[in-house]
Design a protein around this motif. Structure first.
Motif, PDB file in Angstrom:
ATOM      1  N   VAL A  28     -53.546  14.435  64.320  1.00  0.00           N
ATOM      2  CA  VAL A  28     -52.705  14.744  65.486  1.00  0.00           C
ATOM      3  C   VAL A  28     -52.093  13.477  66.067  1.00  0.00           C
ATOM      4  O   VAL A  28     -50.887  13.418  66.360  1.00  0.00           O
ATOM      5  N   ILE A  29     -52.918  12.438  66.232  1.00  0.00           N
ATOM      6  CA  ILE A  29     -52.401  11.180  66.775  1.00  0.00           C
ATOM      7  C   ILE A  29     -51.339  10.597  65.850  1.00  0.00           C
ATOM      8  O   ILE A  29     -50.277  10.126  66.309  1.00  0.00           O
ATOM      9  N   GLY A  30     -51.598  10.629  64.555  1.00  0.00           N
ATOM     10  CA  GLY A  30     -50.602  10.137  63.605  1.00  0.00           C
ATOM     11  C   GLY A  30     -49.316  10.934  63.661  1.00  0.00           C
ATOM     12  O   GLY A  30     -48.215  10.363  63.622  1.00  0.00           O
ATOM     13  N   GLY A  31     -49.436  12.272  63.770  1.00  0.00           N
ATOM     14  CA  GLY A  31     -48.243  13.108  63.861  1.00  0.00           C
ATOM     15  C   GLY A  31     -47.441  12.851  65.121  1.00  0.00           C
ATOM     16  O   GLY A  31     -46.210  12.813  65.086  1.00  0.00           O
ATOM     17  N   LEU A  32     -48.140  12.661  66.253  1.00  0.00           N
ATOM     18  CA  LEU A  32     -47.438  12.371  67.503  1.00  0.00           C
ATOM     19  C   LEU A  32     -46.718  11.024  67.447  1.00  0.00           C
ATOM     20  O   LEU A  32     -45.598  10.886  67.948  1.00  0.00           O
ATOM     21  N   LEU A  33     -47.361  10.031  66.835  1.00  0.00           N
ATOM     22  CA  LEU A  33     -46.719   8.724  66.686  1.00  0.00           C
ATOM     23  C   LEU A  33     -45.462   8.825  65.823  1.00  0.00           C
ATOM     24  O   LEU A  33     -44.422   8.240  66.146  1.00  0.00           O
ATOM     25  N   LEU A  34     -45.566   9.586  64.723  1.00  0.00           N
ATOM     26  CA  LEU A  34     -44.395   9.766  63.860  1.00  0.00           C
ATOM     27  C   LEU A  34     -43.280  10.489  64.608  1.00  0.00           C
ATOM     28  O   LEU A  34     -42.104  10.102  64.521  1.00  0.00           O
ATOM     29  N   ALA A  35     -43.641  11.557  65.333  1.00  0.00           N
ATOM     30  CA  ALA A  35     -42.633  12.319  66.067  1.00  0.00           C
ATOM     31  C   ALA A  35     -41.951  11.441  67.117  1.00  0.00           C
ATOM     32  O   ALA A  35     -40.720  11.487  67.284  1.00  0.00           O
ATOM     33  N   GLY A  36     -42.732  10.641  67.831  1.00  0.00           N
ATOM     34  CA  GLY A  36     -42.138   9.759  68.829  1.00  0.00           C
ATOM     35  C   GLY A  36     -41.226   8.717  68.211  1.00  0.00           C
ATOM     36  O   GLY A  36     -40.140   8.439  68.730  1.00  0.00           O
ATOM     37  N   MET A  37     -41.637   8.145  67.090  1.00  0.00           N
ATOM     38  CA  MET A  37     -40.841   7.122  66.425  1.00  0.00           C
ATOM     39  C   MET A  37     -39.527   7.693  65.922  1.00  0.00           C
ATOM     40  O   MET A  37     -38.454   7.108  66.112  1.00  0.00           O
ATOM     41  N   PHE A  38     -39.594   8.866  65.277  1.00  0.00           N
ATOM     42  CA  PHE A  38     -38.365   9.495  64.787  1.00  0.00           C
ATOM     43  C   PHE A  38     -37.466   9.929  65.935  1.00  0.00           C
ATOM     44  O   PHE A  38     -36.239   9.869  65.831  1.00  0.00           O
ATOM     45  N   GLY A  39     -38.074  10.370  67.051  1.00  0.00           N
ATOM     46  CA  GLY A  39     -37.275  10.781  68.198  1.00  0.00           C
ATOM     47  C   GLY A  39     -36.489   9.621  68.793  1.00  0.00           C
ATOM     48  O   GLY A  39     -35.302   9.759  69.118  1.00  0.00           O
ATOM     49  N   VAL A  40     -37.137   8.464  68.909  1.00  0.00           N
ATOM     50  CA  VAL A  40     -36.451   7.278  69.430  1.00  0.00           C
ATOM     51  C   VAL A  40     -35.323   6.850  68.499  1.00  0.00           C
ATOM     52  O   VAL A  40     -34.204   6.527  68.933  1.00  0.00           O
ATOM     53  N   ALA A  41     -35.601   6.850  67.195  1.00  0.00           N
ATOM     54  CA  ALA A  41     -34.579   6.456  66.222  1.00  0.00           C
ATOM     55  C   ALA A  41     -33.402   7.430  66.237  1.00  0.00           C
ATOM     56  O   ALA A  41     -32.237   7.021  66.168  1.00  0.00           O
ATOM     57  N   LEU A  42     -33.694   8.729  66.330  1.00  0.00           N
ATOM     58  CA  LEU A  42     -32.636   9.730  66.352  1.00  0.00           C
ATOM     59  C   LEU A  42     -31.752   9.561  67.590  1.00  0.00           C
ATOM     60  O   LEU A  42     -30.521   9.622  67.493  1.00  0.00           O
ATOM     61  N   THR A  52     -28.647  10.313  60.587  1.00  0.00           N
ATOM     62  CA  THR A  52     -28.934  11.160  61.740  1.00  0.00           C
ATOM     63  C   THR A  52     -29.422  12.541  61.318  1.00  0.00           C
ATOM     64  O   THR A  52     -30.397  13.071  61.863  1.00  0.00           O
ATOM     65  N   GLN A  53     -28.746  13.121  60.330  1.00  0.00           N
ATOM     66  CA  GLN A  53     -29.145  14.447  59.854  1.00  0.00           C
ATOM     67  C   GLN A  53     -30.534  14.415  59.238  1.00  0.00           C
ATOM     68  O   GLN A  53     -31.336  15.344  59.414  1.00  0.00           O
ATOM     69  N   MET A  54     -30.818  13.344  58.508  1.00  0.00           N
ATOM     70  CA  MET A  54     -32.122  13.243  57.869  1.00  0.00           C
ATOM     71  C   MET A  54     -33.223  13.151  58.914  1.00  0.00           C
ATOM     72  O   MET A  54     -34.246  13.847  58.831  1.00  0.00           O
ATOM     73  N   LEU A  55     -33.024  12.297  59.912  1.00  0.00           N
ATOM     74  CA  LEU A  55     -34.030  12.166  60.959  1.00  0.00           C
ATOM     75  C   LEU A  55     -34.161  13.450  61.768  1.00  0.00           C
ATOM     76  O   LEU A  55     -35.255  13.820  62.197  1.00  0.00           O
ATOM     77  N   ALA A  56     -33.034  14.141  61.995  1.00  0.00           N
ATOM     78  CA  ALA A  56     -33.091  15.403  62.735  1.00  0.00           C
ATOM     79  C   ALA A  56     -33.884  16.452  61.961  1.00  0.00           C
ATOM     80  O   ALA A  56     -34.660  17.222  62.545  1.00  0.00           O
ATOM     81  N   SER A  57     -33.696  16.490  60.637  1.00  0.00           N
ATOM     82  CA  SER A  57     -34.438  17.439  59.806  1.00  0.00           C
ATOM     83  C   SER A  57     -35.931  17.138  59.850  1.00  0.00           C
ATOM     84  O   SER A  57     -36.766  18.052  59.930  1.00  0.00           O
ATOM     85  N   ILE A  58     -36.268  15.858  59.801  1.00  0.00           N
ATOM     86  CA  ILE A  58     -37.674  15.476  59.860  1.00  0.00           C
ATOM     87  C   ILE A  58     -38.273  15.831  61.217  1.00  0.00           C
ATOM     88  O   ILE A  58     -39.401  16.327  61.312  1.00  0.00           O
ATOM     89  N   SER A  59     -37.508  15.583  62.286  1.00  0.00           N
ATOM     90  CA  SER A  59     -37.990  15.926  63.619  1.00  0.00           C
ATOM     91  C   SER A  59     -38.204  17.435  63.757  1.00  0.00           C
ATOM     92  O   SER A  59     -39.178  17.886  64.370  1.00  0.00           O
ATOM     93  N   ALA A  60     -37.283  18.225  63.173  1.00  0.00           N
ATOM     94  CA  ALA A  60     -37.447  19.683  63.214  1.00  0.00           C
ATOM     95  C   ALA A  60     -38.678  20.112  62.425  1.00  0.00           C
ATOM     96  O   ALA A  60     -39.409  21.023  62.833  1.00  0.00           O
ATOM     97  N   ALA A  61     -38.901  19.448  61.281  1.00  0.00           N
ATOM     98  CA  ALA A  61     -40.078  19.780  60.475  1.00  0.00           C
ATOM     99  C   ALA A  61     -41.368  19.455  61.222  1.00  0.00           C
ATOM    100  O   ALA A  61     -42.368  20.168  61.103  1.00  0.00           O
ATOM    101  N   LEU A  62     -41.342  18.374  62.013  1.00  0.00           N
ATOM    102  CA  LEU A  62     -42.528  18.015  62.787  1.00  0.00           C
ATOM    103  C   LEU A  62     -42.821  19.051  63.877  1.00  0.00           C
ATOM    104  O   LEU A  62     -43.930  19.097  64.401  1.00  0.00           O
ATOM    105  N   TYR A 115     -33.932  -0.075  63.411  1.00  0.00           N
ATOM    106  CA  TYR A 115     -35.033   0.861  63.186  1.00  0.00           C
ATOM    107  C   TYR A 115     -35.740   0.573  61.857  1.00  0.00           C
ATOM    108  O   TYR A 115     -36.009   1.473  61.057  1.00  0.00           O
ATOM    109  N   ALA A 116     -36.031  -0.713  61.642  1.00  0.00           N
ATOM    110  CA  ALA A 116     -36.648  -1.133  60.378  1.00  0.00           C
ATOM    111  C   ALA A 116     -37.968  -0.420  60.132  1.00  0.00           C
ATOM    112  O   ALA A 116     -38.255   0.002  58.996  1.00  0.00           O
ATOM    113  N   LEU A 117     -38.770  -0.260  61.172  1.00  0.00           N
ATOM    114  CA  LEU A 117     -40.074   0.380  61.003  1.00  0.00           C
ATOM    115  C   LEU A 117     -39.915   1.853  60.614  1.00  0.00           C
ATOM    116  O   LEU A 117     -40.673   2.370  59.787  1.00  0.00           O
ATOM    117  N   VAL A 118     -38.921   2.521  61.199  1.00  0.00           N
ATOM    118  CA  VAL A 118     -38.679   3.934  60.875  1.00  0.00           C
ATOM    119  C   VAL A 118     -38.302   4.093  59.400  1.00  0.00           C
ATOM    120  O   VAL A 118     -38.840   4.944  58.687  1.00  0.00           O
TER     121      VAL A 118
END
Length: 307
Positions: free
Chosen positions: A73-87, A137-147, A221-224
């Motif tokens: 859960v913590i890992g998923g939230l970190l990923l979601a937050g990171m992708f959200g900021v990048a998006l 942008t589309q790729m990150l949006a798709s990943i965010s939707a999947a999360l 967004y090198a880390l993303v």
């Protein structure tokens, strides 16, 4: 000896083809549900070593499941937050990226004209700059939707982790299920977990090298992009294109052609060394899967399960 009628063979082929089409249509109809179940299985297999390690240290099975799920859960939230900021950043800078890409396109057309080359032949099929820039942008949006479905998938994975040992024990003690069958299932599970573990280690090497390259080149967004390269490295050939093209486009628009080309070259070098030197060493020569088979698999399974 009775000769087999060719017409019977034709009927068998037609019946088999019809059954295959019906099965494919049925699977495609329930693809959203199967996607979540299959992803939950992968997550459960990936997290099971942590669960076994906690129980081996003396923790109870319930405590091990809870800790493992909390880590996920913590890992998923970190990923979601990171992708959200990048998006959000990509959407904010999209007008500037579009303008810069249009400028680069005009400069390239002028260069072709100076060399006596008809630019319409080469540039005629070039997509609209905003559409091309929007790939990331589309790729990150798709990943965010999947999360967004991650919680449901995680609940299914938690149930699999919690009840997996009891289900295996029940199946093992079942009279109608042979011990040979259960032994094969156990071996398959061990081999899949071993493969996922080794492949994850290889992908971690790729992601670490890519992240360093992104930071050195100065990509936004090198880390993303580094994290994305870890996940897309599971996909042979095509995964490299997916995680290399968007950051290369950003570097192209923010800096110049040379840094973008250097970035692609470095990413290709890292991917080539890990895939052709490190991975075969650990995976006993790797898997000799043709590029055509991978493309056909993407088309077929993409049609059934979706992107």
């Amino acid at each position: 000896m009775k000769k087999q009628n060719p017409k019977d063979d034709s009927r068998h082929i037609l019946v088999g083809l019809a059954a295959f089409i019906i099965v494919v249509a049925g699977v495609r109809a329930v693809a959203p549900l199967l996607d979540q179940v299959l992803l939950a299985i992968i997550i459960a297999l990936t997290l099971s070593p942590l669960l076994r390690w906690i129980t081996a240290k003396g923790g109870s099975h319930t405590m091990a499941v809870v800790i493992t799920i909390l880590v996920a859960v913590i890992g998923g939230l970190l990923l979601a937050g990171m992708f959200g900021v990048a998006l959000a950043g990509l959407i904010k800078n999209l007008p500037a990226y579009t303008s810069e890409f249009s400028r680069l396109k005009l400069n390239f057309e002028d260069y072709l004209l100076s060399k006596g080359i008809d630019s319409s032949v080469i540039m005629g099929a070039t997509p609209d700059p905003s559409a091309l820039v929007g790939i990331g942008t589309q790729m990150l949006a798709s990943i965010s939707a999947a999360l967004g479905t991650f919680l449901i998938v995680l609940v299914i994975a938690a149930l699999m982790l919690a009840e997996g040992p009891m289900v295996m024990e029940e199946l093992t003690n079942h009279k109608n299920i042979s011990s040979d069958f259960m032994e094969k299932i156990y071996k398959i599970r061990i081999e899949v977990m071993r493969y996922l573990s080794l492949l994850s280690l290889m992908n971690l090497m790729i992601a670490a090298g890519n992240t360093v390259a992104f930071f050195i080149i100065g990509a936004d967004y090198a880390l993303v992009w580094g994290v994305l390269s870890f996940f897309f490295a599971f996909v042979p050939y095509i995964g490299f294109i997916i995680y290399a093209v968007p950051p290369a486009l950003l570097v192209l628009m923010e800096k110049d052609w040379i840094p973008a080309i250097i970035l692609v070259g470095v990413l290709f070098g890292i991917n080539f060394v890990v895939d052709n030197v490190v991975k075969p060493f650990f995976l006993k020569g790797g898997f000799n899967i043709s590029f055509l088979l991978i493309i056909l698999s993407f088309i077929f399974w993409g049609y059934i399960f979706g992107a």
